[in-house]
Design an enzyme around this catalytic site. Structure first.
Site, PDB file in Angstrom:
ATOM      1  CE  LYS A   1      -3.093   2.880   2.666  1.00  0.00           C
ATOM      2  NZ  LYS A   1      -4.042   3.031   3.777  1.00  0.00           N
TER       3      LYS A   1
ATOM      4  CG  ASN B   1      -7.247   0.849  10.759  1.00  0.00           C
ATOM      5  OD1 ASN B   1      -7.699   0.500  11.840  1.00  0.00           O
ATOM      6  ND2 ASN B   1      -5.961   0.929  10.569  1.00  0.00           N
TER       7      ASN B   1
END
Lengths: 260, 66
Positions: free
Chosen positions: A99, A208
């Site tokens: 990422k 998240n």
């Protein structure tokens, strides 16, 4: 696997990706990961600290079956640092997924598109499967696809804000114009946000804070799983067209007034 | 041998390989990544790398992140 999401030749059965930050404890995080049924979680790199060895997530995460680790490049202020972070992350994850995130301004954490683009070129050249975290910019998304990114991850809203799909109109353009998977990353708050993203044609979401900061993270992770599945199913089912004028769904025959 | 490890001065008393440094620090070698003077060093090379006086070593582990 029905309807797999394929990124860089790797098939995922779940369209929900999880970040592992901000959880109250490692145990809470692991429970949320399990409840989400995710097959990809992000992790960050930090300096080894003898006094805080329990923060090392490698052990707990590697025990999870069918969960791939995707290191991020958080902390990188520019392309050079991000490339270095990606190489270190790959040493540990033994996986080509990265990422790519470069957000030098701590006040808004918005991605630097120029450094991100430059890092993406080099990382793709080195064989990484690059998933860049980007502003919801259709032109940038297309350019990143052109240089070999495996997916693009436009933000719904700024990291950790829970403002949802503030960038919805731009994300729709990215979905329409981009040929790699589009994964909404950042800003989501509720499972309905995730469902909306999938309904719009996004391939997955990365969540998240919305799970880690929920009162019951594992329960919220399960709710996000349901939201993502509903959104994807709706996308495949084909949403009805919208209309500016009302269209009756019951017959308007006037039998009630027939004897007046 | 004087090194800088994760930004702090460190006096290394071992054999001078990266492997020995990790042992000295008590790091779990299967869970760590290393960089010497800005270059990433694969774990397969840790036993062969001889550190030198003044080297800057970074040791990284996975932690939670989004």
């Amino acid at each position: 696997m029905d309807d797999p999401l394929v990124i860089g030749g790797h098939a995922f059965g779940s369209r929900l990706f999880l970040g592992t930050g901000k959880f109250a404890s490692t145990r809470t995080m692991v429970e949320a990961v399990k409840a989400s049924r995710t097959e990809l979680v992000t992790v960050a790199l930090r300096r080894f600290n003898r006094e805080q060895a329990e923060d090392d997530l490698f052990g707990p995460l590697s025990e999870l079956k069918n969960v791939r680790l995707m290191p991020n490049t958080s902390g990188a202020m520019n392309a050079r640092e991000a490339i270095r972070a990606a190489m270190l992350g790959r040493e540990l994850s033994k996986s080509p997924f990265v990422k790519l995130e470069i957000h030098p301004n701590p006040h808004h954490l918005l991605p630097d598109p120029i450094e991100t683009y430059e890092a993406a070129i080099e990382l793709a050249r080195q064989g990484f499967l690059v998933l860049p975290y980007i502003p919801a910019d259709p032109v940038l998304a297309k350019r990143l696809e052109d240089v070999g990114c495996s997916a693009v991850m436009p933000l719904g809203a700024a990291i950790g804000t829970g403002k949802g799909l503030a960038t919805a109109e731009m994300i729709k353009i990215i979905v329409r114009d981009t040929n790699v998977p589009v994964i909404v990353d950042a800003g989501l708050r509720s499972p309905s946000d995730a469902a909306c993203a999938l309904e719009m044609g996004c391939s997955a979401v990365l969540v998240n804070s919305a799970i880690a900061a929920a009162e019951q993270p594992a329960a919220m992770a399960a709710a996000f799983k349901t939201g993502v599945e509903a959104g994807r199913a709706a996308r495949l089912a084909g949403l009805m067209p919208t209309s500016e004028i009302a269209q009756a769904s019951s017959p308007l025959t006037s039998f009630l007034s027939a004897n007046d | 041998m004087q090194l800088t490890v994760n930004g702090e001065a460190h006096e290394h008393a071992g054999s001078g390989t990266l492997d020995a440094l990790l042992d000295e620090l008590g790091a779990n070698k299967a869970h760590a990544a290393a960089m010497v003077n800005g270059d990433v060093v694969p774990s397969t090379e840790w036993a062969a790398i001889n550190l030198r006086e003044g080297d800057v070593v970074e040791l990284l582990v996975f932690v939670g992140g989004g």
